[in-house]
Design an enzyme around this catalytic site. Structure first.
Site, PDB file in Angstrom:
ATOM      1  N   GLY A 178      -2.178  -4.107   0.928  1.00  0.00           N
ATOM      2  CA  GLY A 178      -2.332  -5.335   1.704  1.00  0.00           C
ATOM      3  C   GLY A 178      -1.376  -6.447   1.324  1.00  0.00           C
ATOM      4  O   GLY A 178      -1.408  -7.521   1.932  1.00  0.00           O
TER       5      GLY A 178
ATOM      6  N   ASN B 223       3.969  -5.474   5.769  1.00  0.00           N
ATOM      7  CA  ASN B 223       2.766  -6.161   6.248  1.00  0.00           C
ATOM      8  C   ASN B 223       3.104  -7.466   6.966  1.00  0.00           C
ATOM      9  O   ASN B 223       2.396  -7.870   7.895  1.00  0.00           O
ATOM     10  CB  ASN B 223       1.814  -6.430   5.087  1.00  0.00           C
ATOM     11  CG  ASN B 223       1.125  -5.163   4.613  1.00  0.00           C
ATOM     12  OD1 ASN B 223       0.810  -4.288   5.399  1.00  0.00           O
ATOM     13  ND2 ASN B 223       0.902  -5.054   3.313  1.00  0.00           N
TER      14      ASN B 223
ATOM     15  N   ASP C 201      -4.440   6.689  10.324  1.00  0.00           N
ATOM     16  CA  ASP C 201      -4.077   5.362  10.817  1.00  0.00           C
ATOM     17  C   ASP C 201      -2.665   5.313  11.387  1.00  0.00           C
ATOM     18  O   ASP C 201      -2.265   4.323  12.001  1.00  0.00           O
ATOM     19  CB  ASP C 201      -4.251   4.310   9.720  1.00  0.00           C
ATOM     20  CG  ASP C 201      -3.393   4.580   8.487  1.00  0.00           C
ATOM     21  OD1 ASP C 201      -2.469   5.408   8.537  1.00  0.00           O
ATOM     22  OD2 ASP C 201      -3.666   3.938   7.442  1.00  0.00           O
TER      23      ASP C 201
ATOM     24  N   SER D 100       0.804  -1.218   0.000  1.00  0.00           N
ATOM     25  CA  SER D 100       0.000   0.000   0.000  1.00  0.00           C
ATOM     26  C   SER D 100       0.838   1.269   0.000  1.00  0.00           C
ATOM     27  O   SER D 100       0.352   2.330  -0.420  1.00  0.00           O
ATOM     28  CB  SER D 100      -0.939   0.000   1.215  1.00  0.00           C
ATOM     29  OG  SER D 100      -0.200  -0.143   2.421  1.00  0.00           O
TER      30      SER D 100
ATOM     31  N   HIS E 275       0.177   5.013   7.047  1.00  0.00           N
ATOM     32  CA  HIS E 275       0.333   5.397   5.641  1.00  0.00           C
ATOM     33  C   HIS E 275       0.616   6.894   5.524  1.00  0.00           C
ATOM     34  O   HIS E 275      -0.106   7.713   6.106  1.00  0.00           O
ATOM     35  CB  HIS E 275      -0.926   5.045   4.849  1.00  0.00           C
ATOM     36  CG  HIS E 275      -1.208   3.581   4.825  1.00  0.00           C
ATOM     37  ND1 HIS E 275      -2.085   2.976   5.696  1.00  0.00           N
ATOM     38  CD2 HIS E 275      -0.712   2.602   4.022  1.00  0.00           C
ATOM     39  CE1 HIS E 275      -2.129   1.680   5.441  1.00  0.00           C
ATOM     40  NE2 HIS E 275      -1.304   1.425   4.431  1.00  0.00           N
TER      41      HIS E 275
END
Length: 238
Positions: free
Chosen positions: A102, A130, A213, A65, A216
């Protein structure tokens, strides 16, 4: 019907064949998209132009991402910003963004063969974050990243591999955090790849440079990430 004697009859037959062939030839040429314009047309005296073949080499960003630009406009993600820098510098490269939100290293391993259907000159590998955030076994992360680089070497032997280093918060313990950080340098050294020490340098953990979040980057954060990447790949491209 009146029959013509001897040579006159042969001459008539030949003349008819020539007319018929001419008609066929004209009909065939008019079915093509590049038929000549009619006399008096503004294009009647122009010569056909050939379409130049692009000779630009490819810089491929293969990541998650972060590369995909989650939460920002496509043109604000750092790969697009690198593309703009390349254009401004007049360098003979084009950027392809193969980021997928993801994505884990296992997912990257499964799709790398499809992505590399065309040769690349520079391959920027931005995966692993991730895996770390999910606490996946680092042995699997290492193996997957190695498999991706092996595929790049096989399909684009002349490509320069750039590996983006990542770091994670110490939520999963200091040992896991340290091993995760170090595996990128170890893989870069093993594969003679060029290392971006930490992709999110001066961005990670800074609220004003990240989205809500906290993971990002926002547009301002992506600009700094682009500078981190550009400092490493600019010498390669030049």
């Amino acid at each position: 019907m009146k029959f013509l004697p001897g040579n006159r009859m042969l001459y008539s037959v030949m003349s008819g064949l020539m007319i018929l062939l001419t008609v066929w030839g004209c009909g065939s040429s008019e079915t093509k998209s590049d038929k000549k314009p009619a006399a008096g047309s503004t294009q009647a005296t122009e010569q056909p132009k050939s379409t130049p073949t692009s000779t630009k080499q490819t810089v491929l960003f293969f990541g998650n991402s972060l590369a995909a630009g989650y939460g920002v406009e496509p043109g604000q993600a750092f790969p697009a910003l690198i593309g703009a820098k390349i254009d401004s510098a007049g360098l003979n490269y084009t950027v392809v963004n193969a980021g997928l939100s993801g994505e884990t290293t296992a997912g990257g391993k499964s799709r790398i063969g499809w992505v590399l259907r065309q040769p690349v000159a520079v391959f920027v590998l931005e995966l692993g974050g991730n895996d770390g955030l999910r606490g996946l076994p680092l042995s699997a992360t290492r193996q997957n990243l190695q498999a991706i680089m092996d595929t790049v070497r096989r399909k684009s032997p002349q490509a320069t591999i750039v590996l983006a280093g990542m770091q994670i918060p110490p939520n999963l313990g200091t040992e896991y955090t340290r091993e995760f950080r170090e595996l990128f340098k170890q893989l870069a050294d093993k594969n003679k790849a060029i290392l971006i020490p930490f992709l999110l340098e001066n961005v990670g953990g800074i609220p004003k440079l990240n989205q809500a979040d906290g993971i990002h980057p926002n547009p301002a954060g992506h600009k700094i990430v682009a500078e981190n990447v550009w400092a490493v790949i600019k010498p390669i491209l030049q």
